[in-house]
Write a protein that holds these residues in place. Structure first.
Motif, mmCIF file in Angstrom:
data_model
loop_
_atom_site.group_PDB
_atom_site.id
_atom_site.type_symbol
_atom_site.label_atom_id
_atom_site.label_comp_id
_atom_site.label_asym_id
_atom_site.label_seq_id
_atom_site.Cartn_x
_atom_site.Cartn_y
_atom_site.Cartn_z
ATOM 1 N N VAL B 399 34.418 -45.422 31.574
ATOM 2 C CA VAL B 399 33.447 -45.025 32.603
ATOM 3 C C VAL B 399 33.944 -43.807 33.396
ATOM 4 C CG1 VAL B 399 32.309 -45.759 34.735
ATOM 5 C CG2 VAL B 399 32.298 -47.249 32.730
ATOM 6 N N PRO B 400 35.149 -43.854 34.005
ATOM 7 C CA PRO B 400 35.607 -42.651 34.714
ATOM 8 C C PRO B 400 35.829 -41.470 33.776
ATOM 9 C CG PRO B 400 37.328 -44.342 34.690
ATOM 10 C CD PRO B 400 36.077 -44.980 34.189
ATOM 11 N N LEU B 401 36.244 -41.754 32.541
ATOM 12 C CA LEU B 401 36.474 -40.660 31.592
ATOM 13 C C LEU B 401 35.179 -39.884 31.350
ATOM 14 C CD1 LEU B 401 38.640 -39.422 29.683
ATOM 15 C CD2 LEU B 401 37.657 -40.806 27.878
ATOM 16 N N LEU B 402 34.104 -40.635 31.127
ATOM 17 C CA LEU B 402 32.824 -39.970 30.884
ATOM 18 C C LEU B 402 32.342 -39.277 32.146
ATOM 19 C CD1 LEU B 402 31.227 -42.803 28.769
ATOM 20 C CD2 LEU B 402 31.819 -40.528 27.960
ATOM 21 N N PHE B 403 32.639 -39.888 33.287
ATOM 22 C CA PHE B 403 32.192 -39.265 34.527
ATOM 23 C C PHE B 403 32.866 -37.908 34.744
ATOM 24 C CE2 PHE B 403 32.855 -38.368 39.013
ATOM 25 C CZ PHE B 403 31.537 -38.129 39.371
ATOM 26 N N ILE B 404 34.194 -37.835 34.527
ATOM 27 C CA ILE B 404 34.898 -36.581 34.824
ATOM 28 C C ILE B 404 34.671 -35.515 33.758
ATOM 29 C CG2 ILE B 404 36.721 -37.671 36.180
ATOM 30 C CD1 ILE B 404 38.530 -37.126 33.640
ATOM 31 N N LEU B 405 34.069 -35.917 32.632
ATOM 32 C CA LEU B 405 33.906 -34.941 31.548
ATOM 33 C C LEU B 405 33.142 -33.702 32.013
ATOM 34 C CD1 LEU B 405 33.010 -35.927 27.917
ATOM 35 C CD2 LEU B 405 32.092 -33.871 28.939
ATOM 36 N N ILE B 406 32.014 -33.934 32.667
ATOM 37 C CA ILE B 406 31.168 -32.798 33.049
ATOM 38 C C ILE B 406 31.812 -31.937 34.147
ATOM 39 C CG2 ILE B 406 28.918 -32.213 34.063
ATOM 40 C CD1 ILE B 406 28.934 -32.811 31.032
ATOM 41 N N PRO B 407 32.288 -32.541 35.251
ATOM 42 C CA PRO B 407 33.000 -31.694 36.229
ATOM 43 C C PRO B 407 34.158 -30.938 35.583
ATOM 44 C CG PRO B 407 32.816 -33.946 37.044
ATOM 45 C CD PRO B 407 32.159 -33.927 35.719
ATOM 46 N N GLY B 408 34.819 -31.575 34.629
ATOM 47 C CA GLY B 408 35.945 -30.926 33.968
ATOM 48 C C GLY B 408 35.537 -29.668 33.215
ATOM 49 N N THR B 409 34.336 -29.697 32.622
ATOM 50 C CA THR B 409 33.915 -28.503 31.879
ATOM 51 C C THR B 409 33.405 -27.420 32.823
ATOM 52 O OG1 THR B 409 31.688 -29.377 31.597
ATOM 53 C CG2 THR B 409 33.245 -29.818 29.829
ATOM 54 N N VAL B 410 33.012 -27.829 34.026
ATOM 55 C CA VAL B 410 32.436 -26.871 34.965
ATOM 56 C C VAL B 410 33.501 -26.259 35.864
ATOM 57 C CG1 VAL B 410 30.872 -26.699 36.941
ATOM 58 C CG2 VAL B 410 30.166 -27.941 34.906
ATOM 59 N N TRP B 454 23.560 -45.910 30.190
ATOM 60 C CA TRP B 454 22.548 -44.860 30.049
ATOM 61 C C TRP B 454 22.817 -43.704 30.994
ATOM 62 C CZ3 TRP B 454 19.766 -44.037 26.052
ATOM 63 C CH2 TRP B 454 19.347 -45.106 25.254
ATOM 64 N N THR B 455 23.213 -44.045 32.239
ATOM 65 C CA THR B 455 23.461 -42.985 33.208
ATOM 66 C C THR B 455 24.580 -42.069 32.723
ATOM 67 O OG1 THR B 455 22.782 -44.475 34.977
ATOM 68 C CG2 THR B 455 24.046 -42.525 35.613
ATOM 69 N N LEU B 456 25.669 -42.671 32.242
ATOM 70 C CA LEU B 456 26.792 -41.851 31.787
ATOM 71 C C LEU B 456 26.441 -41.049 30.542
ATOM 72 C CD1 LEU B 456 29.731 -44.306 32.424
ATOM 73 C CD2 LEU B 456 29.362 -42.107 33.537
ATOM 74 N N GLY B 457 25.716 -41.693 29.629
ATOM 75 C CA GLY B 457 25.307 -40.985 28.420
ATOM 76 C C GLY B 457 24.440 -39.781 28.762
ATOM 77 N N LEU B 458 23.483 -40.020 29.658
ATOM 78 C CA LEU B 458 22.594 -38.924 30.071
ATOM 79 C C LEU B 458 23.368 -37.851 30.826
ATOM 80 C CD1 LEU B 458 19.616 -41.137 31.228
ATOM 81 C CD2 LEU B 458 19.493 -39.406 29.427
ATOM 82 N N TRP B 459 24.282 -38.279 31.657
ATOM 83 C CA TRP B 459 25.106 -37.363 32.463
ATOM 84 C C TRP B 459 25.874 -36.405 31.555
ATOM 85 C CZ3 TRP B 459 26.526 -35.075 36.773
ATOM 86 C CH2 TRP B 459 27.862 -34.807 37.078
ATOM 87 N N VAL B 460 26.544 -36.979 30.563
ATOM 88 C CA VAL B 460 27.316 -36.142 29.648
ATOM 89 C C VAL B 460 26.388 -35.262 28.811
ATOM 90 C CG1 VAL B 460 28.907 -36.152 27.685
ATOM 91 C CG2 VAL B 460 29.242 -37.764 29.551
ATOM 92 N N GLY B 461 25.316 -35.863 28.306
ATOM 93 C CA GLY B 461 24.388 -35.128 27.446
ATOM 94 C C GLY B 461 23.701 -33.998 28.200
ATOM 95 N N LEU B 462 23.128 -34.323 29.361
ATOM 96 C CA LEU B 462 22.387 -33.313 30.122
ATOM 97 C C LEU B 462 23.328 -32.256 30.675
ATOM 98 C CD1 LEU B 462 19.894 -35.662 31.989
ATOM 99 C CD2 LEU B 462 19.393 -34.110 30.098
#
Lengths: 193, 707
Positions: B399-410, B454-462
């Motif tokens: 869960v935290p891994l997927l969460f930090i993925l997007i901030p990490g790329t930004v 779903w939230t995390l999947g959408l978060w990473v995908g979007l």
């Protein structure tokens, strides 16, 4: 400096456990029935004598060996048992386990009597050919007694003490090594107690 | 004759591998140039010899030479030819042959594509790979020789295990092995760098494409294994947390961390010791996986071979390889310089978190896998660790891994601004949460797990799509590594949504059916029309004909089978699956019920989103391939190592455009940050310059990255 040694130390511990683990058999499962009373039953014997019950052997140390003519490992174990039965005086009771397999009677046409008859003739022929280590053999056709004893695979061997308590269970064939290292010492200990 | 030829080739390969190990290493330590140059030709010769041995074994299979014990044990004259190819790795001995063949191929590729690397480095890399090869060739020749004969030859073979007679399993082991073995390249580079004492950004740049390719193979291998288990084992599951599955998951998790950590080492000179440790760990876990599978210390559905003497050999080899590399690490790592400074909120921080979370997840999986063994070794009893443990510890780490993925790329390197990032990501965050909360209602039942998934999947995908979209609006060529990263993340998002979908909304029905019966999983009705006997090339089967009816129309005919293979009488369940983008309908035929031949037990599943797992995995693999073939790796390697300071300066100019590429491909090109672009670029160029100089002038570990 020290923190860079941590991975090496952790790995050392891991290797140690793996090394010990190598010597173990992960398939060996301790039976929950050890040190519990052997489940009671009353079953027809192979030779058609009076039905046998574990009560009949109260006061004696005895062994219960699960076997079947279709069981390949039993054939491997059998000479060991035959030799052993001549060497030591404890009664060995054979439990002929599910002798008639579903494919032997696919259409379920045979009556219970016919099944028992077929199983007896097959078992007798097999024991005649390979030798008979058993004091007597009982017929567990539907495998109910096997379930009570937690039979996991054939062959299996149980040691039951004078008070009718299971003291040891061996899954898989008995080998000369397990006999001399484990089974005989246990039997001797129980007989002297 | 052919078997003896194969064995002879294998022995020759062992000798050549030993030369490949010993002479280049000795040469690099004693500065004997001639010895160092032996690395490449011996690698190629070894590869040719191993390939010859492999071809001999394959010939044995294709010509039904049952006098070779291994062929007799794993083939049969009725076995269809494609499966004869696969049967080569259907058993223990052959799968080791495949291991060694792949190792030789990887080694040759490294030898070929490293023409521009300093000879000191490449000779050590090839030497390390040669050592691994020596270990495995010894293992084959002494404990697992596939060329042994048994005379008189049996008339026919035992046949390949029916479970393995499947297209999915034809390609699953090779892919997985390519991944496992590929980790040896990153490992060899790490060891070479440790021995040299130069852990610089050049080292990480050389390792990255190899690691990414190995990772792609591993991903594909795991995905194929999961897919195969899903449709072939007939219990509708796709991941069982079986020790052997875990053995492949652990190197995957670590190599994922490694890929990300290598990026920090390459770009910022940071995490050097950590990256090296990950490279060692990734390969060590691949070896451990081999040990677990081959030694039989753990019970597993993959119980192919268990033989204690083999276990002892692999364990000793594992101890030597990993023990010596970790000793080398403990000796060299303290001398490694720290990288450039990093702010509390920066891309480095997110990548560090990524490493930590993935490593903890690996440790959790390792603990769960080995716990039964440890407890048994301590005489505390027998137990098994099942999926509940793994789900309980694994999900909270993901869960935290997927969460930090997007901030990490930004986030920007060195220091990022929180308000900027919040501003940048707030819309997709809000959208993901709202849609994540609503979707479970639409698809079935609301649950907290479905909401989070779903939230995390959408978060990473979007988040990934937003990133691609923003980048596409900017001028300039988009590099392969940009696409690689985005595809890998997009694939991950799809896998996460697939897992969530199937876990939350699957329906399973265990029924008994006679011909004419129906079972309903709304809106689908499954009607059993007939059960007939059919005959295959080497099996007989009962086949059920089931119509799937949706709103009165037949949409599909499913034909699950219960097979009995002639050679082994082993019953096999062949599930029938109807698939589209959104769901699988899965039927597996059980046994006829006792007492009545016309009633059969049957399992019917409705499995939504399962295809997303496979699609997601394929997209991740595509990402890996794109990243590995990024032009900049080729360009950097063609610009080559720098022999003199003068060359260093001239190549600096050549590298400047590629650095610009790097920058654009890895950073969100936000127009507000254009100014910092120029500022960021300069120190990097300087550091590149430093490291290039260090490569030749100073033997110590002082290297790039510090500004």
């Amino acid at each position: 400096m020290k923190k860079f040694l941590i991975p090496l130390v952790l790995f050392g511990v891991l290797v140690l456990f793996l090394a010990v683990g190598l010597k173990r058999d992960p398939h060996e499962i301790p039976s929950p029935l050890i040190n519990k009373a052997a489940p009671d039953f009353s079953l027809q014997t192979l030779t058609g004598t009076a039905p046998f019950s574990p009560q009949d052997l109260k006061g004696k140390v005895w062994m219960l060996n699960v076997w079947a003519t279709w069981c390949v490992s039993c054939r491997e174990e059998h000479p060991v048992l035959v030799a052993f039965s001549k060497q030591i005086g404890v009664p060995i009771v054979g439990l002929s386990y599910k002798e008639i397999q579903p494919q032997d009677d696919p259409e379920k046409k045979l009556s219970t009597e016919a099944l028992l008859k077929l199983a007896r003739s097959r078992g007798s022929v097999w024991l005649e050919r390979h030798g008979n280590p058993y004091t007597l053999s009982v017929m567990d056709l539907d495998g109910r007694v096997g379930i009570d004893y937690g039979v996991y695979g054939v062959p299996e061997t149980y040691i039951i003490d004078k008070n009718g308590v299971i003291r040891y269970k061996q899954i898989g064939p008995v080998t000369p090594q397990t006999l001399s290292e484990t089974i005989i010492p246990i039997i001797k200990g129980l007989e002297n107690s | 004759m052919i078997a003896e030829l194969g064995q002879f080739a294998l022995i020759l390969a062992l000798i050549v591998a030993f030369i490949q190990f010993a002479l280049p290493m000795a040469g690099s330590l004693t500065k004997q140039h001639a010895w160092q140059y032996l690395g490449r030709p011996t690698a190629w010769l070894q590869c040719a010899l191993v390939a010859t041995a492999y071809a001999c074994l394959l010939t044995g299979f294709l010509s039904d030479d049952f006098s070779i014990t291994y062929v007799a044990d794993h083939s049969n004259h009725l076995l269809p030819t494609p499966y004869k190819f696969a049967a080569v790795w259907g058993g223990h001995e052959g799968s080791l042959m495949l291991w060694v063949l792949f190792l030789a191929i990887w080694t040759s590729l490294v030898a070929y594509f490293s023409k521009s690397l300093p000879i000191g480095i490449i000779s050590r890399v090839l030497s390390v790979l040669g050592f691994i090869s020596v270990g495995f060739l010894l293992f084959i020749l002494f404990t697992s020789n596939p060329f042994l004969r048994s005379l008189p030859a049996p008339l026919d073979g035992h046949d390949l295990n029916p479970l393995l007679q499947d297209p999915g399993l034809v390609i699953h082991p090779p892919m997985l092995y390519m991944g496992y073995v590929g980790m040896s390249v990153a490992f060899a580079f790490a060891i070479a760098a440790l021995i040299t004492g130069r852990l610089d950004s050049a080292w990480s740049r050389w390792s990255r494409p190899w690691t990414v390719i190995a990772w792609s193979f591993l991903t594909l291998g795991i995905g194929l294994g999961s897919w195969w288990a899903y449709y072939e084992l007939g219990w509708g599951g796709w991941w069982f947390w079986d020790p052997v599955e875990n053995a492949s998951l652990m190197p995957w998790l670590v190599s994922t961390a490694l890929i990300h950590s290598l990026m920090v080492t390459e770009k910022r000179g940071g995490f050097k010791a950590w990256t090296v440790l990950l490279a060692i760990a990734a390969f060590s876990l691949s070896l451990l996986g081999t040990f677990l599978v081959r030694s039989g210390v753990l019970t597993s559905v993959h119980a192919f071979a268990s033989d204690p003497t083999r276990g002892v050999f692999v364990l000793c080899f594992l101890a030597v390889v990993v023990g010596s590399s970790l000793t080398l690490f403990a000796w060299r790592a303290p001398q490694v310089t720290l990288g450039g400074s990093m702010g509390l909120l920066s891309r480095e921080t997110f990548l560090l978190l990524n490493s930590v979370l993935l490593s903890v997840a690996t440790a959790a999986v390792l603990l769960g896998t080995l716990y039964p063994l440890v407890i048994d070794a301590l005489n505390l009893g027998k137990l098994s660790v099942g999926p509940p443990y793994f789900n309980l510890v694994f999900a909270p780490l993901m869960v935290p891994l997927l969460f930090i993925l997007i901030p990490g790329t930004v986030a920007k390197w060195r220091s990022a601004s929180l308000p900027d990032m919040v501003n940048h990501l707030k819309w997709i965050a809000i959208f993901s949460v709202v849609l994540g909360a609503c979707l479970p209602f639409l698809l079935g039942e609301w649950s907290i797990g479905a909401f989070i998934g779903w939230t995390l999947g959408l978060w990473v995908g979007l988040g990934t799509l937003q990133h691609i979209f923003e980048r596409a609006l900017k001028p300039g060529r988009i590099g392969g590594s940009f696409w690689g990263m985005q595809f890998a993340h997009l694939g991950l998002a799809i896998v996460v949504m697939g897992v969530t979908g199937v876990k939350s909304f699957e329906v399973e029905k265990d029924v008994k059916m006679s011909v004419g019966d129906e079972v309903t999983i709304a809106p689908y009705v499954f009607k059993l029309n007939d059960i007939t006997e059919v005959t295959g090339p080497n099996y007989k089967a009962f086949q059920a004909q089931i119509d799937v009816v949706k709103s009165g129309e037949i949409i599909e005919q499913l034909k699950p089978e219960k097979r009995r293979y002639l050679s082994s009488a082993m019953p096999m369940t062949e599930a029938a699956i109807s698939t589209n983008l959104w769901r699988d309908l899965y039927v597996s035929l059980g046994d006829p019920l006792p007492g009545d031949l016309h009633q059969w037990s049957m399992r019917v599943y409705y499995k939504p989103f399962v295809p997303w797992l496979w699609v997601g995995v394929l997209i991740m693999v595509l990402g890996g391939v794109l990243a590995a073939f990024d032009r900049r790796y080729r360009r950097v390697s063609s610009s080559g190592p720098l022999q003199t300071a003068a060359q260093a300066v001239s190549s600096l100019n050549a590298q400047a455009p590629s650095l610009k590429d790097q920058f654009f491909s890895d950073q969100v090109g936000n127009s507000a940050h254009n100014l910092s672009t120029v500022q960021d670029q300069n120190p990097d160029i300087t550091s590149e310059h430093n490291s290039s100089l260090n490569e030749n002038s100073s033997p110590n570990l002082n290297s790039s990255g510090a500004h």
